[in-house]
Design a protein around this motif. Structure first.
Motif, PDB file in Angstrom:
ATOM      1  N   GLU A 283      29.999  31.625  45.080  1.00 19.78           N
ATOM      2  CA  GLU A 283      29.628  31.028  43.790  1.00 19.78           C
ATOM      3  C   GLU A 283      28.127  31.181  43.603  1.00 19.78           C
ATOM      4  O   GLU A 283      27.337  30.904  44.512  1.00 19.78           O
ATOM      5  CB  GLU A 283      30.017  29.554  43.768  1.00 19.78           C
ATOM      6  CG  GLU A 283      29.713  28.859  42.439  1.00 19.78           C
ATOM      7  CD  GLU A 283      30.112  27.396  42.450  1.00 19.78           C
ATOM      8  OE1 GLU A 283      29.327  26.575  41.936  1.00 19.78           O
ATOM      9  OE2 GLU A 283      31.191  27.080  42.995  1.00 19.78           O
ATOM     10  N   HIS A 284      27.732  31.638  42.417  1.00 14.38           N
ATOM     11  CA  HIS A 284      26.313  31.776  42.104  1.00 14.38           C
ATOM     12  C   HIS A 284      26.098  31.551  40.620  1.00 14.38           C
ATOM     13  O   HIS A 284      26.804  32.123  39.779  1.00 14.38           O
ATOM     14  CB  HIS A 284      25.813  33.174  42.481  1.00 14.38           C
ATOM     15  CG  HIS A 284      24.405  33.444  42.035  1.00 14.38           C
ATOM     16  ND1 HIS A 284      23.311  32.779  42.552  1.00 14.38           N
ATOM     17  CD2 HIS A 284      23.910  34.299  41.077  1.00 14.38           C
ATOM     18  CE1 HIS A 284      22.225  33.213  41.964  1.00 14.38           C
ATOM     19  NE2 HIS A 284      22.550  34.112  41.061  1.00 14.38           N
ATOM     20  N   ALA A 285      25.142  30.709  40.300  1.00 11.60           N
ATOM     21  CA  ALA A 285      24.766  30.426  38.909  1.00 11.60           C
ATOM     22  C   ALA A 285      25.974  30.056  38.065  1.00 11.60           C
ATOM     23  O   ALA A 285      26.112  30.493  36.913  1.00 11.60           O
ATOM     24  CB  ALA A 285      24.038  31.624  38.308  1.00 11.60           C
ATOM     25  N   GLY A 286      26.875  29.241  38.639  1.00 13.09           N
ATOM     26  CA  GLY A 286      28.020  28.747  37.901  1.00 13.09           C
ATOM     27  C   GLY A 286      29.187  29.708  37.813  1.00 13.09           C
ATOM     28  O   GLY A 286      30.225  29.365  37.232  1.00 13.09           O
ATOM     29  N   GLN A 287      29.049  30.900  38.379  1.00 11.69           N
ATOM     30  CA  GLN A 287      30.117  31.900  38.365  1.00 11.69           C
ATOM     31  C   GLN A 287      30.726  32.035  39.755  1.00 11.69           C
ATOM     32  O   GLN A 287      30.020  31.976  40.765  1.00 11.69           O
ATOM     33  CB  GLN A 287      29.579  33.258  37.913  1.00 11.69           C
ATOM     34  CG  GLN A 287      29.066  33.289  36.484  1.00 11.69           C
ATOM     35  CD  GLN A 287      30.183  33.121  35.474  1.00 11.69           C
ATOM     36  OE1 GLN A 287      31.255  33.720  35.600  1.00 11.69           O
ATOM     37  NE2 GLN A 287      29.948  32.306  34.454  1.00 11.69           N
ATOM     38  N   THR A 288      32.052  32.210  39.796  1.00 14.83           N
ATOM     39  CA  THR A 288      32.756  32.421  41.060  1.00 14.83           C
ATOM     40  C   THR A 288      33.188  33.875  41.163  1.00 14.83           C
ATOM     41  O   THR A 288      33.698  34.453  40.199  1.00 14.83           O
ATOM     42  CB  THR A 288      33.985  31.503  41.161  1.00 14.83           C
ATOM     43  OG1 THR A 288      33.552  30.129  41.122  1.00 14.83           O
ATOM     44  CG2 THR A 288      34.740  31.743  42.461  1.00 14.83           C
ATOM     45  N   TYR A 289      32.957  34.448  42.327  1.00 12.39           N
ATOM     46  CA  TYR A 289      33.307  35.852  42.560  1.00 12.39           C
ATOM     47  C   TYR A 289      34.213  35.931  43.791  1.00 12.39           C
ATOM     48  O   TYR A 289      33.886  35.376  44.845  1.00 12.39           O
ATOM     49  CB  TYR A 289      32.054  36.697  42.814  1.00 12.39           C
ATOM     50  CG  TYR A 289      31.039  36.643  41.692  1.00 12.39           C
ATOM     51  CD1 TYR A 289      31.042  37.591  40.673  1.00 12.39           C
ATOM     52  CD2 TYR A 289      30.078  35.626  41.654  1.00 12.39           C
ATOM     53  CE1 TYR A 289      30.113  37.537  39.641  1.00 12.39           C
ATOM     54  CE2 TYR A 289      29.144  35.568  40.630  1.00 12.39           C
ATOM     55  CZ  TYR A 289      29.168  36.514  39.627  1.00 12.39           C
ATOM     56  OH  TYR A 289      28.250  36.466  38.602  1.00 12.39           O
ATOM     57  N   ARG A 290      35.348  36.592  43.642  1.00 14.01           N
ATOM     58  CA  ARG A 290      36.255  36.834  44.764  1.00 14.01           C
ATOM     59  C   ARG A 290      36.238  38.326  45.069  1.00 14.01           C
ATOM     60  O   ARG A 290      36.453  39.140  44.177  1.00 14.01           O
ATOM     61  CB  ARG A 290      37.669  36.361  44.438  1.00 14.01           C
ATOM     62  CG  ARG A 290      37.771  34.861  44.222  1.00 14.01           C
ATOM     63  CD  ARG A 290      39.171  34.430  43.812  1.00 14.01           C
ATOM     64  NE  ARG A 290      39.241  32.997  43.615  1.00 14.01           N
ATOM     65  CZ  ARG A 290      38.930  32.387  42.478  1.00 14.01           C
ATOM     66  NH1 ARG A 290      38.525  33.110  41.442  1.00 14.01           N
ATOM     67  NH2 ARG A 290      39.014  31.075  42.369  1.00 14.01           N
ATOM     68  N   LEU A 291      35.978  38.643  46.317  1.00  8.92           N
ATOM     69  CA  LEU A 291      35.869  40.058  46.657  1.00  8.92           C
ATOM     70  C   LEU A 291      36.354  40.311  48.064  1.00  8.92           C
ATOM     71  O   LEU A 291      36.382  39.424  48.917  1.00  8.92           O
ATOM     72  CB  LEU A 291      34.426  40.539  46.505  1.00  8.92           C
ATOM     73  CG  LEU A 291      33.350  39.769  47.266  1.00  8.92           C
ATOM     74  CD1 LEU A 291      32.328  40.717  47.855  1.00  8.92           C
ATOM     75  CD2 LEU A 291      32.648  38.791  46.319  1.00  8.92           C
ATOM     76  N   MET A 292      36.727  41.568  48.290  1.00 13.86           N
ATOM     77  CA  MET A 292      37.147  42.013  49.607  1.00 13.86           C
ATOM     78  C   MET A 292      35.971  42.723  50.260  1.00 13.86           C
ATOM     79  O   MET A 292      35.506  43.750  49.775  1.00 13.86           O
ATOM     80  CB  MET A 292      38.334  42.973  49.469  1.00 13.86           C
ATOM     81  CG  MET A 292      38.806  43.562  50.779  1.00 13.86           C
ATOM     82  SD  MET A 292      39.510  42.302  51.852  1.00 13.86           S
ATOM     83  CE  MET A 292      39.623  43.213  53.384  1.00 13.86           C
ATOM     84  N   LEU A 293      35.453  42.138  51.339  1.00  7.17           N
ATOM     85  CA  LEU A 293      34.360  42.767  52.082  1.00  7.17           C
ATOM     86  C   LEU A 293      34.978  43.667  53.154  1.00  7.17           C
ATOM     87  O   LEU A 293      35.668  43.170  54.048  1.00  7.17           O
ATOM     88  CB  LEU A 293      33.469  41.694  52.714  1.00  7.17           C
ATOM     89  CG  LEU A 293      32.291  42.187  53.562  1.00  7.17           C
ATOM     90  CD1 LEU A 293      31.277  42.918  52.697  1.00  7.17           C
ATOM     91  CD2 LEU A 293      31.636  41.022  54.286  1.00  7.17           C
ATOM     92  N   PRO A 294      34.732  44.970  53.094  1.00 10.91           N
ATOM     93  CA  PRO A 294      35.392  45.885  54.030  1.00 10.91           C
ATOM     94  C   PRO A 294      34.717  45.947  55.403  1.00 10.91           C
ATOM     95  O   PRO A 294      34.584  47.013  55.994  1.00 10.91           O
ATOM     96  CB  PRO A 294      35.285  47.231  53.292  1.00 10.91           C
ATOM     97  CG  PRO A 294      34.031  47.133  52.513  1.00 10.91           C
ATOM     98  CD  PRO A 294      33.925  45.686  52.093  1.00 10.91           C
ATOM     99  N   LEU A 295      34.271  44.799  55.904  1.00 15.95           N
ATOM    100  CA  LEU A 295      33.622  44.691  57.206  1.00 15.95           C
ATOM    101  C   LEU A 295      34.180  43.467  57.910  1.00 15.95           C
ATOM    102  O   LEU A 295      34.567  42.497  57.256  1.00 15.95           O
ATOM    103  CB  LEU A 295      32.100  44.530  57.045  1.00 15.95           C
ATOM    104  CG  LEU A 295      31.367  45.569  56.187  1.00 15.95           C
ATOM    105  CD1 LEU A 295      29.947  45.107  55.913  1.00 15.95           C
ATOM    106  CD2 LEU A 295      31.366  46.920  56.869  1.00 15.95           C
ATOM    107  N   ILE A 296      34.202  43.483  59.253  1.00 18.65           N
ATOM    108  CA  ILE A 296      34.736  42.338  59.967  1.00 18.65           C
ATOM    109  C   ILE A 296      33.591  41.486  60.523  1.00 18.65           C
ATOM    110  O   ILE A 296      32.495  41.982  60.753  1.00 18.65           O
ATOM    111  CB  ILE A 296      35.685  42.773  61.104  1.00 18.65           C
ATOM    112  CG1 ILE A 296      34.925  43.542  62.181  1.00 18.65           C
ATOM    113  CG2 ILE A 296      36.833  43.597  60.576  1.00 18.65           C
ATOM    114  CD1 ILE A 296      35.762  43.815  63.405  1.00 18.65           C
ATOM    115  N   GLY A 297      33.880  40.194  60.721  1.00 14.78           N
ATOM    116  CA  GLY A 297      32.912  39.321  61.351  1.00 14.78           C
ATOM    117  C   GLY A 297      32.196  38.391  60.392  1.00 14.78           C
ATOM    118  O   GLY A 297      31.748  38.819  59.325  1.00 14.78           O
TER     119      GLY A 297
END
Length: 495
Positions: A283-297
């Motif tokens: 969440e940043h500046a009132g916006q929510t972002y859902r994403l797939m990070l292609p890295l582990i850990g």
């Protein structure tokens, strides 16, 4: 450019009126690289004393020497200073121009390399012409050119910045190591933002105490970051992070807090591991972002979000930034998957060479391990000896541990391994001592079953193994990724 002008712009006194007429053609801290018109920096170091080479530098054409007061200088202008490294950096920074318009620096015990490279990638995907400078060298979209150190010497650093600007690069992220900050090796350029990733024990052979080590890193925020620029700080409630936030605030800087805690400006709301990476919600500046990070850990997510914060702090559109985070590529030697064995076990290479970094790598891989976690690692010689026992303790949670040689340098390799083994249980069924690194890697791969994971830690991206010191030093070709693949091939595996 005339020396008097450089001195004036650097705020250094002009003690000799003749300096106004001295043209300067370059800067050097190595007397062998002096050409007529060069300003020579003569510094006391751990292995060499540059003051011993002043006469040779002047003979080769040095027109001025930056050195301590009282040091004899004949035949050239003596620019005397209580801190000659700092004075030399200020002077050289006025000579090396232009520099890219947007520059950020990242410090921290772990995560510097990944964060600057991720920042470079994010900027590039946002349409900027970007580069990074650090452990991997000078990295551009065309590849990397090694510099030899996390923070190269000040002349190399500034000349690289100027070279990048002349090639059209507008954005640069660089690593600010504690050694580089303490020795004024990475400064003199205006910073739009600075990042802080983590802090834990390392390099106490140089700094002596944790407070001295932290003070070196804090210089980035108290001395180098201009007031009203932005400090991007990973904050999980650590006192060290709080001290960085406080110091940046007192400096007059904006602070962008990144992390899972309440009040974070870039809030990590959730993180779920998947087979090939992790699903994160921020969440940043009132916006929510859902994403797939292609890295582990977990720490890869932390590094990626600090990089995102640096991009946002330097004017990138948040929506484009988070879209770019979902497309980040692995950083060389940072939880880099080298191969999958014939039994189906992935083999990862990581640069972890301190207890906290090793523990973080283990924690990153554990959720993906249905069977055993097999670790191969060692510790560098002629470096902080106190961390070796702690590294053994950190590795003890793995299912099978092979302690091997890293870069023994001038120390007895068996003694280094023994110090690590003192932190591990004396259990031959779980712990092995194998000095030959290739043999150790081969055994780990041979033992890995379908549900197992192999972690080869310590050297990461490095291409050689350092043995000996001084005139007897040798660097033997050794790349953990290449050796792992060779061992797997010899056992009939395919990468």
């Amino acid at each position: 450019m005339k020396l008097a002008r450089l001195l004036n712009e650097a705020g250094l006194p002009v003690t000799d009126g003749a300096a106004a007429d001295i043209p300067v053609s370059g800067f050097a801290i190595d007397h062998r690289k002096i050409a007529p018109g060069t300003v020579f920096g003569a510094f006391q170091g751990a292995a060499f004393n540059g003051e011993d080479y002043i006469a040779a530098a002047v003979s080769a054409g040095a027109v001025a020497v930056v050195a301590r007061a009282g040091v004899p200088v004949e035949g050239a202008l003596h620019i005397a200073s209580d801190n000659p490294r700092a004075a030399f950096a200020r002077l050289a920074a006025r000579f090396f121009r232009p520099v890219p318009g947007t520059i950020v620096a990242v410090t921290g015990t772990n995560g510097k390399t990944s964060t600057v490279e991720m920042t470079r990638q994010i900027w590039r995907m946002c349409g900027e012409r970007a580069a990074s400078i650090g452990t991997l060298g000078v990295t551009t979209p065309d590849g990397s050119q090694a510099t030899g150190l996390t923070s190269p010497d000040i002349v190399t650093f500034l000349s690289n910045m100027t070279g990048l600007a002349r090639e059209g690069f507008t954005h640069v992220a660089y690593e600010a190591s504690s050694h580089g900050l303490d020795q004024h090796r990475s400064e003199g350029v205006p910073l739009a933002a600075a990042g802080f990733t983590s802090f834990s024990r390392d390099h106490l052979d140089y700094h002596g105490t944790m407070e001295a080590y932290f003070a070196a890193k804090l210089r980035l925020f108290t001395d180098l970051l201009q007031p009203h620029a932005c400090a991007v700080v990973w904050d999980e409630g650590q006192d060290w992070s709080a001290r960085v936030i406080d110091a940046a605030g007192q400096r007059g800087c904006r602070v962008l807090r990144v992390g899972p805690g309440d009040g974070a400006d870039l809030l990590l709301r959730s993180r779920e591991t998947t087979q090939l990476g992790q699903q994160i919600e921020v969440e940043h500046a009132g916006q929510t972002y859902r994403l797939m990070l292609p890295l582990i850990g977990a720490y890869q997510a932390a590094n990626a979000l600090v990089a995102a914060g640096l991009a946002i702090a330097t004017g990138a559109d948040p929506a484009r930034v988070f879209d770019a985070v979902g497309r980040l590529q692995p950083v060389r030697g940072r939880l880099e998957r080298a191969l999958i064995t014939k039994t189906g076990a992935p083999v990862y290479i990581d640069y972890a060479h301190a207890a906290d970094a090793l523990a973080a790598a283990i924690a990153a891989l554990r959720p993906h391990t249905a069977g055993r976690l097999i670790i191969v690692f060692g510790a560098g010689g002629d470096r902080d000896q106190g961390k070796r026992f702690d590294m053994g303790k950190a590795a003890a949670v793995a299912d099978f541990v092979i302690v091997t040689d890293d870069n023994p340098r001038g120390e007895d390799p068996a003694a280094i391994r023994a110090a690590i083994l003192s932190g591990l249980p004396a259990d031959p069924a779980r712990v092995r001592d194998i000095g030959d690194r290739r043999e150790a890697i081969a055994l780990a791969i041979a033992k890995a079953g379908r549900d197992d994971i192999v972690l080869i830690a310590g050297k990461g991206h490095e291409q050689g193994q350092i043995i000996g010191r001084g005139d007897a030093v040798r660097v033997l070709p050794f790349d953990d990724v290449a050796v792992a693949r060779e061992c797997a091939a010899a056992q009939g595996d395919k990468a």
